[in-house]
Scaffold this motif. Structure first.
Motif, PDB file in Angstrom:
ATOM      1  N   ASP A 464       0.867  -1.173   0.000  1.00 13.66           N
ATOM      2  CA  ASP A 464       0.000   0.000   0.000  1.00 13.66           C
ATOM      3  C   ASP A 464       0.908   1.228   0.000  1.00 13.66           C
ATOM      4  N   PRO A 465       0.909   2.014  -1.079  1.00 15.23           N
ATOM      5  CA  PRO A 465       1.861   3.130  -1.164  1.00 15.23           C
ATOM      6  C   PRO A 465       1.667   4.178  -0.069  1.00 15.23           C
ATOM      7  N   GLU A 466       0.437   4.414   0.336  1.00 15.11           N
ATOM      8  CA  GLU A 466       0.208   5.400   1.402  1.00 15.11           C
ATOM      9  C   GLU A 466       0.730   4.891   2.734  1.00 15.11           C
ATOM     10  N   ASP A 467       0.484   3.619   3.012  1.00 15.04           N
ATOM     11  CA  ASP A 467       1.005   3.029   4.253  1.00 15.04           C
ATOM     12  C   ASP A 467       2.532   3.062   4.263  1.00 15.04           C
ATOM     13  N   PHE A 468       3.140   2.795   3.104  1.00 16.01           N
ATOM     14  CA  PHE A 468       4.594   2.793   3.034  1.00 16.01           C
ATOM     15  C   PHE A 468       5.152   4.198   3.266  1.00 16.01           C
ATOM     16  N   ASP A 469       4.482   5.202   2.687  1.00 18.63           N
ATOM     17  CA  ASP A 469       4.920   6.585   2.911  1.00 18.63           C
ATOM     18  C   ASP A 469       4.826   6.948   4.390  1.00 18.63           C
ATOM     19  N   PHE A 471       4.995   4.857   6.866  1.00 20.93           N
ATOM     20  CA  PHE A 471       6.053   4.119   7.538  1.00 20.93           C
ATOM     21  C   PHE A 471       7.379   4.867   7.426  1.00 20.93           C
ATOM     22  N   LEU A 472       7.736   5.306   6.218  1.00 22.20           N
ATOM     23  CA  LEU A 472       8.995   6.011   6.018  1.00 22.20           C
ATOM     24  C   LEU A 472       9.044   7.298   6.843  1.00 22.20           C
ATOM     25  N   ALA A 473       7.943   8.020   6.865  1.00 20.35           N
ATOM     26  CA  ALA A 473       7.899   9.288   7.603  1.00 20.35           C
ATOM     27  C   ALA A 473       8.087   9.078   9.100  1.00 20.35           C
ATOM     28  N   ALA A 474       7.761   7.871   9.574  1.00 22.49           N
ATOM     29  CA  ALA A 474       7.838   7.594  11.010  1.00 22.49           C
ATOM     30  C   ALA A 474       9.195   7.045  11.440  1.00 22.49           C
ATOM     31  N   GLN A 475      10.121   6.875  10.492  1.00 22.31           N
ATOM     32  CA  GLN A 475      11.422   6.295  10.831  1.00 22.31           C
ATOM     33  C   GLN A 475      12.416   7.407  11.166  1.00 22.31           C
ATOM     34  N   PRO A 476      12.756   7.572  12.414  1.00 28.17           N
ATOM     35  CA  PRO A 476      13.606   8.702  12.807  1.00 28.17           C
ATOM     36  C   PRO A 476      15.042   8.587  12.326  1.00 28.17           C
ATOM     37  N   ASP A 477      15.473   7.381  11.968  1.00 23.76           N
ATOM     38  CA  ASP A 477      16.860   7.205  11.545  1.00 23.76           C
ATOM     39  C   ASP A 477      17.006   7.047  10.032  1.00 23.76           C
ATOM     40  N   LEU A 478      15.961   7.415   9.281  1.00 32.02           N
ATOM     41  CA  LEU A 478      16.028   7.354   7.823  1.00 32.02           C
ATOM     42  C   LEU A 478      16.711   8.611   7.300  1.00 32.02           C
ATOM     43  N   GLY A 479      17.853   8.427   6.613  1.00 32.99           N
ATOM     44  CA  GLY A 479      18.565   9.564   6.053  1.00 32.99           C
ATOM     45  C   GLY A 479      17.736  10.300   5.015  1.00 32.99           C
ATOM     46  N   THR A 480      18.073  11.554   4.792  1.00 36.28           N
ATOM     47  CA  THR A 480      17.267  12.389   3.889  1.00 36.28           C
ATOM     48  C   THR A 480      17.306  11.911   2.439  1.00 36.28           C
ATOM     49  N   LYS A 481      18.339  11.181   2.055  1.00 32.22           N
ATOM     50  CA  LYS A 481      18.441  10.678   0.672  1.00 32.22           C
ATOM     51  C   LYS A 481      18.134   9.187   0.583  1.00 32.22           C
ATOM     52  N   TRP A 482      17.612   8.617   1.653  1.00 34.81           N
ATOM     53  CA  TRP A 482      17.450   7.170   1.716  1.00 34.81           C
ATOM     54  C   TRP A 482      16.056   6.686   1.317  1.00 34.81           C
ATOM     55  N   ARG A 483      15.195   7.574   0.884  1.00 33.90           N
ATOM     56  CA  ARG A 483      13.862   7.159   0.427  1.00 33.90           C
ATOM     57  C   ARG A 483      14.000   6.549  -0.970  1.00 33.90           C
ATOM     58  N   PRO A 484      13.572   5.293  -1.170  1.00 30.94           N
ATOM     59  CA  PRO A 484      13.747   4.670  -2.486  1.00 30.94           C
ATOM     60  C   PRO A 484      12.961   5.398  -3.571  1.00 30.94           C
ATOM     61  N   THR A 485      13.571   5.548  -4.720  1.00 33.75           N
ATOM     62  CA  THR A 485      12.852   6.064  -5.888  1.00 33.75           C
ATOM     63  C   THR A 485      11.965   4.983  -6.479  1.00 33.75           C
ATOM     64  N   PHE A 486      12.456   3.739  -6.455  1.00 31.16           N
ATOM     65  CA  PHE A 486      11.706   2.609  -7.000  1.00 31.16           C
ATOM     66  C   PHE A 486      11.536   1.547  -5.918  1.00 31.16           C
ATOM     67  N   VAL A 487      10.353   0.957  -5.865  1.00 33.07           N
ATOM     68  CA  VAL A 487      10.099  -0.208  -5.021  1.00 33.07           C
ATOM     69  C   VAL A 487       9.580  -1.312  -5.932  1.00 33.07           C
ATOM     70  N   ARG A 488      10.328  -2.375  -6.013  1.00 35.09           N
ATOM     71  CA  ARG A 488       9.956  -3.488  -6.891  1.00 35.09           C
ATOM     72  C   ARG A 488       9.521  -4.671  -6.036  1.00 35.09           C
ATOM     73  N   ILE A 489       8.375  -5.244  -6.328  1.00 34.38           N
ATOM     74  CA  ILE A 489       7.869  -6.409  -5.610  1.00 34.38           C
ATOM     75  C   ILE A 489       8.384  -7.658  -6.311  1.00 34.38           C
ATOM     76  N   ILE A 490       9.071  -8.513  -5.583  1.00 32.24           N
ATOM     77  CA  ILE A 490       9.581  -9.762  -6.152  1.00 32.24           C
ATOM     78  C   ILE A 490       9.109 -10.933  -5.299  1.00 32.24           C
ATOM     79  N   ASP A 491       9.102 -12.102  -5.911  1.00 38.90           N
ATOM     80  CA  ASP A 491       8.699 -13.309  -5.184  1.00 38.90           C
ATOM     81  C   ASP A 491       9.879 -14.001  -4.529  1.00 38.90           C
ATOM     82  N   GLU A 492      11.056 -13.847  -5.147  1.00 38.97           N
ATOM     83  CA  GLU A 492      12.247 -14.505  -4.630  1.00 38.97           C
ATOM     84  C   GLU A 492      13.468 -13.723  -5.082  1.00 38.97           C
TER      85      GLU A 492
END
Length: 556
Positions: A464-469, A471-492
């Motif tokens: 869920d893209p909104e839930d993921f956003d 989640f990221l906003a709530a991470q206090p140790d996430l660097g300012t450039k560490w937000r992924p540009t792409f998120v790819r869903i894989i099975d393995e």
């Protein structure tokens, strides 16, 4: 002990069960006798031109014969080459030829492949399931273990690296180094006479030998050998064999905890699981379900550095160097990097300055090298060869704790800031929707890199893209450039032959997948990547003259 041959000799006549495999069992005395038979056979073969040591290549699954040949080469003072059975064609032939294999021990599973290869160094191929092989062994029945001991400095093992950072290299391990290591390693994983070890990692890789077989031989523990790791079989095997210890790398723990939880999971004898590269969430879940200690450690087949975990270490720290070892974090100009600084939330404040390559000070003198690969050795022995450059990124805090920041290939530059991917992976691993996340750089159309995360969803989870956003906003140790540009869903996730994550295929695939989410800027919401987006990205690469930098799958 000064050699591993002495460890093998110490088990002569030992009536304690040493090896268990598919309904069969050998005492340690019988294991050593099987090794003595093969040692006697081995001495009837000639070494290649200009060499006194015979090179025995073993291309087998985890069969008892693999164990017997390892011990045989140890006592004769010859060289055992672990052949990566996941390699094929010209790459497999190159591995065998590069290591000057004289005798190739294999099985019908690989027979057709071996027959198709040009192997100029191989003088004899032994099929362990053939009648000819059994006749050869019968001719040496009752052979004694050679009385003379090999030179401790003599090469014993040639073990191919995992290949997670490039073309596999044959790591040299001497008979003496393995012999001297067994005491410390057995203590490190708390092995004892009544331990029952589960050997599921492929024996062509150093982890299987150094963190299981050799240590079990040292203390006389029982080894339960399986042809290859199976997540569905692991839990039944654990209980059926009374396993007390096993070792892992890469995704092994995640495959196990992905199996349906059973009320009887904690009904086992497991004491310790030891390995590397498991995500913190996977380790915690394995510990909860199976009620054992999970010890993460850092080391390598090269033996340059061991980092020992400590119970009171800060979150995410690997630990500190083992006694007698010293490590520094250095940049590529051989300057020591500043110590890591964190805020009250654990955010690494100076990632770019503090992150560098982990260097084992003074260990270049003990590194035994790569077989016939001077260029690879030069990468490890920079600036005169006194120190060992691990090829891994990290940072160090004021108390001397070391933190892993990724492989050298995981170093990327986003919007002018350099950082490693491991801290980002640890943060994304907290996301409830993700079972695991693998981060890496893909080229930016203008300059540098863009951060991409390939994630495996947790059971019954959806992205869920909104839930993921949120989640990221709530991470206090996430660097300012560490937000992924792409998120790819894989099975393995792709893995190397030894089970380590192989990000090269992920990088090459880039964003060419139907399950990619895209956030063009740090403030953009995530949305599905469309064909029009891909065309626009390719056009932007062309506009900036960087078309050759496109991920391989996106080049047209």
């Amino acid at each position: 002990m000064e050699t591993f041959a002495e460890v093998v000799r110490s088990r002569r006549g030992d009536s304690h069960e040493g090896l268990r495999f598919e309904g069969r069992s050998w005492t340690w005395g019988e294991v050593v006798q099987e090794a003595a038979v093969r040692a006697s056979l081995l001495r009837t073969f000639e070494a290649g031109p200009g060499r006194t040591q015979r090179h025995v290549g073993v291309l087998l699954q985890n069969l008892p014969d693999f164990v017997f040949w390892i011990l045989a080469a140890a006592v004769t003072g010859d060289v055992l080459v672990g052949i990566n059975s996941t390699r094929r064609g010209v790459e497999l032939a190159a591995d065998i030829s590069h290591t000057d294999v004289d005798v190739l021990v294999t099985e019908p599973l690989y027979g057709e492949e071996v027959a198709s290869l040009e192997l100029p160094t191989v003088r004899r191929v032994l099929d362990v399931e053939s009648a000819e092989y059994q006749d050869l062994l019968a001719a040496h029945a009752g052979a004694e273990v050679p009385a003379s001991l090999p030179d401790p400095a003599a090469t014993f093992l040639l073990l191919f690296s995992s290949g997670s950072t490039g073309t596999p290299k044959a790591v040299i391990c001497s008979n003496g180094r393995l012999g001297r290591l067994t005491d410390a390693l057995a203590e490190r994983v708390s092995l004892h006479r009544d331990s029952v070890t589960y050997l599921c990692l492929p024996m062509f890789h150093g982890h299987a030998i150094m963190m299981n077989l050799a240590d079990a031989a040292k203390v006389g523990a029982t080894i339960v050998l399986v042809r290859k790791f199976s997540a569905s079989r692991f839990i039944p095997d654990l209980r059926a064999h009374g396993v007390t210890y096993f070792n892992y790398v890469g995704r092994v723990l995640s495959y196990v905890v992905a199996q349906p939880e059973q009320p009887t999971d904690a009904d086992n004898r497991l004491e310790v699981a030891f390995g590397s590269e498991a995500a913190p969430g996977e380790s915690a879940e394995f510990r909860r379900r199976f009620g054992c200690e999970v010890r993460e450690g850092y080391g390598s087949s090269e033996g340059g550095l061991r980092i020992v975990p400590e119970p009171d270490a800060p979150p995410n720290a690997l630990g500190r160097p083992a006694p007698g070892m010293r490590a520094e974090i250095r940049d590529q100009d051989n300057r020591e990097c500043p110590l890591a600084e964190f805020d009250e939330n654990g955010l690494l404040l100076n990632a770019e300055e503090a992150t560098g390559e982990i260097v084992a000070v003074g260990r270049g003198k003990t590194f035994e090298g790569y077989y016939r690969h001077p260029a690879a050795m030069a990468e490890r022995l920079k600036f005169g060869g006194e120190d060992f450059w691990t090829g891994d990124l990290g940072y160090r805090d004021r108390d001397g704790y070391l933190y892993f920041a990724g492989r050298a290939a995981d170093w990327l530059r986003v919007d002018g800031e350099n950082f490693g991917t491991a801290p980002v992976e640890r943060i994304l691993g907290r996301c409830p929707a993700f079972a695991v996340a693998h981060c890496y750089g893909v080229p930016d159309p203008k300059t540098g890199d863009l951060l991409m995360a390939s994630v495996i969803l947790a059971e019954d989870a959806v992205f869920d893209p909104e839930d993921f956003d949120e989640f990221l906003a709530a991470q206090p140790d996430l660097g300012t450039k560490w937000r992924p540009t792409f998120v790819r869903i894989i099975d393995e996730a792709p893995v190397t032959g030894s089970g380590k994550i192989d990000k090269a295929p992920l990088r090459a695939q880039g964003w060419e997948d139907d399950r990619v989410w895209y956030a063009p800027s740090r403030t953009s919401p995530y949305r599905p990547l469309t064909a029009a987006d891909r065309d626009a990205l390719r056009a932007e690469f062309r506009a900036h003259g960087r078309e050759n930098s496109l991920p391989a799958a996106s080049r047209r």
